[in-house]
Design a protein around this motif. Sequence first.
Motif, short mmCIF file in Angstrom:
data_model
loop_
_atom_site.label_atom_id
_atom_site.label_comp_id
_atom_site.label_asym_id
_atom_site.label_seq_id
_atom_site.Cartn_x
_atom_site.Cartn_y
_atom_site.Cartn_z
N PRO A 191 21.74 -9.04 17.22
CA PRO A 191 20.30 -9.03 17.59
C PRO A 191 19.69 -10.43 17.60
O PRO A 191 18.84 -10.72 18.45
CB PRO A 191 19.67 -8.15 16.50
N LEU A 192 20.12 -11.32 16.69
CA LEU A 192 19.60 -12.68 16.66
C LEU A 192 19.86 -13.38 17.98
O LEU A 192 18.94 -14.00 18.57
CB LEU A 192 20.26 -13.44 15.51
N PHE A 193 21.08 -13.29 18.48
CA PHE A 193 21.41 -13.96 19.73
C PHE A 193 20.95 -13.17 20.95
O PHE A 193 20.62 -13.75 21.98
CB PHE A 193 22.91 -14.24 19.78
N GLY A 194 20.92 -11.86 20.82
CA GLY A 194 20.41 -11.04 21.91
C GLY A 194 18.96 -11.35 22.21
O GLY A 194 18.55 -11.42 23.38
N ASP A 195 18.15 -11.56 21.18
CA ASP A 195 16.74 -11.92 21.39
C ASP A 195 16.61 -13.28 22.07
O ASP A 195 15.58 -13.57 22.69
CB ASP A 195 16.01 -11.96 20.04
N ALA A 196 17.63 -14.12 21.93
CA ALA A 196 17.63 -15.44 22.58
C ALA A 196 18.28 -15.39 23.96
O ALA A 196 18.48 -16.44 24.58
CB ALA A 196 18.35 -16.45 21.70
N GLY A 197 18.64 -14.20 24.43
CA GLY A 197 19.22 -14.05 25.77
C GLY A 197 20.69 -14.32 25.85
O GLY A 197 21.21 -14.65 26.93
N MET A 198 21.41 -14.16 24.74
CA MET A 198 22.84 -14.43 24.71
C MET A 198 23.60 -13.24 24.14
O MET A 198 23.08 -12.53 23.28
CB MET A 198 23.13 -15.67 23.85
N LEU A 199 24.82 -13.05 24.63
CA LEU A 199 25.68 -11.99 24.13
C LEU A 199 26.75 -12.59 23.23
O LEU A 199 27.47 -13.51 23.63
CB LEU A 199 26.34 -11.25 25.29
N LEU A 200 26.84 -12.09 22.00
CA LEU A 200 27.84 -12.54 21.05
C LEU A 200 28.93 -11.49 20.94
O LEU A 200 28.65 -10.31 20.73
CB LEU A 200 27.21 -12.77 19.68
N ASP A 201 30.20 -11.90 21.08
CA ASP A 201 31.30 -10.97 20.82
C ASP A 201 32.52 -11.76 20.37
O ASP A 201 32.51 -12.99 20.32
CB ASP A 201 31.62 -10.09 22.04
N ALA A 202 33.57 -11.03 20.01
CA ALA A 202 34.76 -11.66 19.43
C ALA A 202 36.01 -10.92 19.89
O ALA A 202 36.50 -10.03 19.19
CB ALA A 202 34.68 -11.67 17.90
N PRO A 203 36.57 -11.27 21.06
CA PRO A 203 37.82 -10.63 21.48
C PRO A 203 38.98 -10.96 20.55
O PRO A 203 39.98 -10.25 20.54
CB PRO A 203 38.05 -11.19 22.88
N ASP A 204 38.86 -12.03 19.80
CA ASP A 204 39.82 -12.39 18.76
C ASP A 204 39.03 -12.67 17.49
O ASP A 204 38.01 -13.37 17.54
CB ASP A 204 40.63 -13.62 19.16
N PRO A 205 39.45 -12.16 16.33
CA PRO A 205 38.67 -12.35 15.11
C PRO A 205 38.44 -13.81 14.74
O PRO A 205 37.46 -14.13 14.06
CB PRO A 205 39.51 -11.64 14.04
N ALA A 206 39.31 -14.71 15.17
CA ALA A 206 39.17 -16.12 14.82
C ALA A 206 38.30 -16.89 15.80
O ALA A 206 37.90 -18.02 15.52
CB ALA A 206 40.55 -16.78 14.75
N ARG A 207 38.01 -16.30 16.98
CA ARG A 207 37.27 -17.01 18.01
C ARG A 207 36.11 -16.12 18.48
O ARG A 207 36.32 -15.11 19.12
CB ARG A 207 38.18 -17.37 19.19
N TRP A 208 34.89 -16.56 18.15
CA TRP A 208 33.69 -15.85 18.55
C TRP A 208 33.02 -16.60 19.69
O TRP A 208 33.07 -17.83 19.75
CB TRP A 208 32.74 -15.71 17.37
N TYR A 209 32.39 -15.85 20.60
CA TYR A 209 31.86 -16.44 21.82
C TYR A 209 30.43 -16.01 22.07
O TYR A 209 30.04 -14.87 21.77
CB TYR A 209 32.69 -16.00 23.04
N LEU A 210 29.67 -16.93 22.68
CA LEU A 210 28.35 -16.62 23.23
C LEU A 210 28.43 -16.74 24.74
O LEU A 210 28.92 -17.74 25.27
CB LEU A 210 27.30 -17.58 22.69
#
Length: 317
Positions: A113-132
């Motif tokens: 929600p923090l990044f969603g409110d800023a217009g960005m999608l946060l996810d992690a296809p790999d547990p060690a690498r998270w992406y916006l």
Amino acid sequence: MAQATLLLPPRTRLVGQALPADVARALGRADRAAGEAGEHAQLRRHFQLVPDHWPVAALTRQRDARDAAGALWLRADPARVSPDMNGARMLAYGEALALGDEDTAQLLPALKPLFGDAGMLLDAPDPARWYLRLPPEAKLPVFAPVNDVLGDDLFAHLPEGEAGRRWRALLSEAQVLLHNHPWNAQRVTQGKPPVNSLWFWGGGVLPDFVRTGFRQVKGNDVLLQSLAHAAGVEPVHASGEGGVDALIDLRHLRNLDLLCRDALQPLLDALHKRELDVLTLDFEDGALFALRREQRWRLWRRPMQRLDTLRPDHVPA
């Protein structure tokens, strides 16, 4: 022309021992050059990106999820920081935190929600690498590569100026959310380090294409594998053995005897048998050695007894 290139760590990590006689003789007679030092400069000697930029997040995202096209990507890697007298120091990030799918399942919902409110999608296809994920036209400040921050004061590397203010605020809010998350308390009771910060870095869009002159790329490094994949070369895990028309990643080595025994001496044998035309040693400090069979006639050249005999910027006549 059959060639093999070894990506090697800075020579300072391999000094302290004398080189075997055959390796010392070959390096003493080799062609030497000096390139730019650093991990990215070393990789850019072997991969050409069009347009010419260095979007680590987009490259690794394409490897991890095959969906990097059409967006601007920024790594938001999980990290552990610890307060000290001067601020906060980054002690570990990514794979060093021993993260699994359960960690991302617990922590990401609190951050999205923090990044969603800023217009960005946060996810992690790999547990060690998270992406916006951001729109392709988004403007980003300059972010320090995570390896430059590791072990150092976090606040000395925060994005500066008005452009960085938004990201400094996002980082601060993310740290509060992670610090208060009960999952981190559970990780600590299990003897695992807490995930109490993120680090933003590697922003950019996927290049139009990537080129390399190698038919094989051998190594376990994620960025190296991502570059190979983008260049249309199927990366393979390093086996410790040499190959022909191959770029071989040995930057993890810290033992000179192991390097000489398992890599250099077999490849020198291949040179002598004409199975290999050129062997290139590319050190991360910028020192470059090109070895060829005909150099055996350079009898006036003295053997190189130690790797640190020459500065990387010294090229002999």
